[in-house]
Motif scaffolding. Sequence first.
Motif, PDB file in Angstrom:
ATOM      1  N   ASP A  56      28.243  59.188  31.160  1.00 56.80           N
ATOM      2  CA  ASP A  56      28.392  59.136  29.708  1.00 56.80           C
ATOM      3  C   ASP A  56      29.330  57.997  29.325  1.00 56.80           C
ATOM      4  O   ASP A  56      30.469  57.918  29.810  1.00 56.80           O
ATOM      5  N   ASN A 105      30.935  57.202  26.502  1.00 54.63           N
ATOM      6  CA  ASN A 105      32.158  57.523  25.760  1.00 54.63           C
ATOM      7  C   ASN A 105      33.195  58.209  26.647  1.00 54.63           C
ATOM      8  O   ASN A 105      34.394  57.937  26.528  1.00 54.63           O
ATOM      9  N   ALA A 160      34.678  55.544  28.830  1.00 55.70           N
ATOM     10  CA  ALA A 160      35.573  54.686  28.045  1.00 55.70           C
ATOM     11  C   ALA A 160      36.921  55.363  27.813  1.00 55.70           C
ATOM     12  O   ALA A 160      37.978  54.734  27.936  1.00 55.70           O
ATOM     13  N   ASN A 161      36.878  56.660  27.483  1.00 53.68           N
ATOM     14  CA  ASN A 161      38.132  57.392  27.241  1.00 53.68           C
ATOM     15  C   ASN A 161      38.975  57.494  28.513  1.00 53.68           C
ATOM     16  O   ASN A 161      40.206  57.359  28.463  1.00 53.68           O
ATOM     17  N   GLU A 178      36.325  47.829  24.594  1.00 52.82           N
ATOM     18  CA  GLU A 178      35.198  47.968  23.669  1.00 52.82           C
ATOM     19  C   GLU A 178      33.942  48.337  24.459  1.00 52.82           C
ATOM     20  O   GLU A 178      33.701  47.782  25.544  1.00 52.82           O
ATOM     21  N   THR A 179      33.153  49.247  23.929  1.00 51.41           N
ATOM     22  CA  THR A 179      31.889  49.612  24.559  1.00 51.41           C
ATOM     23  C   THR A 179      30.794  48.660  24.099  1.00 51.41           C
ATOM     24  O   THR A 179      30.949  47.940  23.107  1.00 51.41           O
ATOM     25  N   GLU A 235      29.853  49.082  20.505  1.00 52.82           N
ATOM     26  CA  GLU A 235      30.738  48.415  19.549  1.00 52.82           C
ATOM     27  C   GLU A 235      30.519  46.904  19.537  1.00 52.82           C
ATOM     28  O   GLU A 235      30.709  46.260  18.507  1.00 52.82           O
TER      29      GLU A 235
END
Length: 402
Positions: free
Chosen positions: A228, A230, A233-234, A247-248, A251
């Motif tokens: 996943d 997100n 990224a977190n 930044e993903t 984005e």
Amino acid sequence: MNFPLFVARRIRNTHETSFSKTVTYVGIGTISLGICIILVAFSILFGFKNAIIQKITNFSGDLRISQISGNHSLSESPMQRNEAWEKTIRKHPYVDHLQAHVQKPGILVGDQGLAGVVIKGIGADMPLAQVKQNIIAGSGQMNKGQSIILSQELAQQLKVRVNGSLILYFLSQPNRPRKVQVQGIYETGLEELDKLFVLADRDWVQKMNGYTADSIGTYEIYLKQPVDLNIAANRLTKTLDPTWKLETKVELFPALFDWMQMLDRNIVIFISLLLIVACFNLIATLWVLIMERIPMVGLLKALGSSASQIRSIFWWNGFFILLRGLLIGNILAMGFCWLQATYHLIPLDPVNYYMNAVPIHWDWLTWVWVNLGTCALVSIIIYIPTHFINKIDPQTAINYKN
């Protein structure tokens, strides 16, 4: 013995009138066409999304890390390499590999034109297979020195071929033109990338930027699949230096991902309409079959069969039609998808669709859920016409055809 199922099977094997046969075939055809279109639509939708996401990821990574600054130009703010952090990230369970890049804006000038570009310096940490994936001419192996790989769109604009020469002006050093040689030509089909980015050797771009060997512009992180975006990224944000930002790809390319979300909404509406049409056609088919066999309904009632048993008989009849429709529809969908994936029968304009042919993605889990969902929905819907049986009077029904 399941009495309704036994009678339904006997009815299915009897010689029906030409009208009821025709209606049955129409019901089977409607289900077949509906499920075929739904499965093909999902395969094409996922094919489009996967192809575009793969192109974006292949060129820019899943995540990009850069220096926090007020600089909003195409020229990046330098960041110090952190080798200890790089080793830690490469061992992270979510991370496939990590790349470091340097970007610098410039102007390429050919004999018959010029173009504003961004020179993206790549190094040995970018897998060669990743570069070669989009190469359509020349070599994807980045040589040292002033060699570049540019897009097919830029090559056509500047009227240059492989091994041809161009003049490069960096915006920070407009009085120092540099002669570069075209080593390869790539094509992603994404205008946002093809019209802007030119690949070059990272060490050379670092030198042109005035960076030291341990200074870069960005890190690009490629995630293992399926992960996943997100969540990854977190997790990775917690490991960053306070002066860095993450930044993903969503984005970085919001317009493309908004366009794909719009496709999702359109497909949902389209598939909902198909299911509604298929349900109403099967209801009409079952209604005709009930009307054709009103005398049989009256006889069964007179012999003591309950209304629920008789309703089950016709429900099973409708379910058999549904199963035959699903089988034929799946075979048709598989055949079409295989032909399109193998021979690219339906071409596309890459300017508008980002690829040369309609893409197909085989997601077997989606196929299973579509079939199960259709079975569940239609199985519930076909109970509606069977309630007409409750209103049939046995004496009137037996003498119905007289």
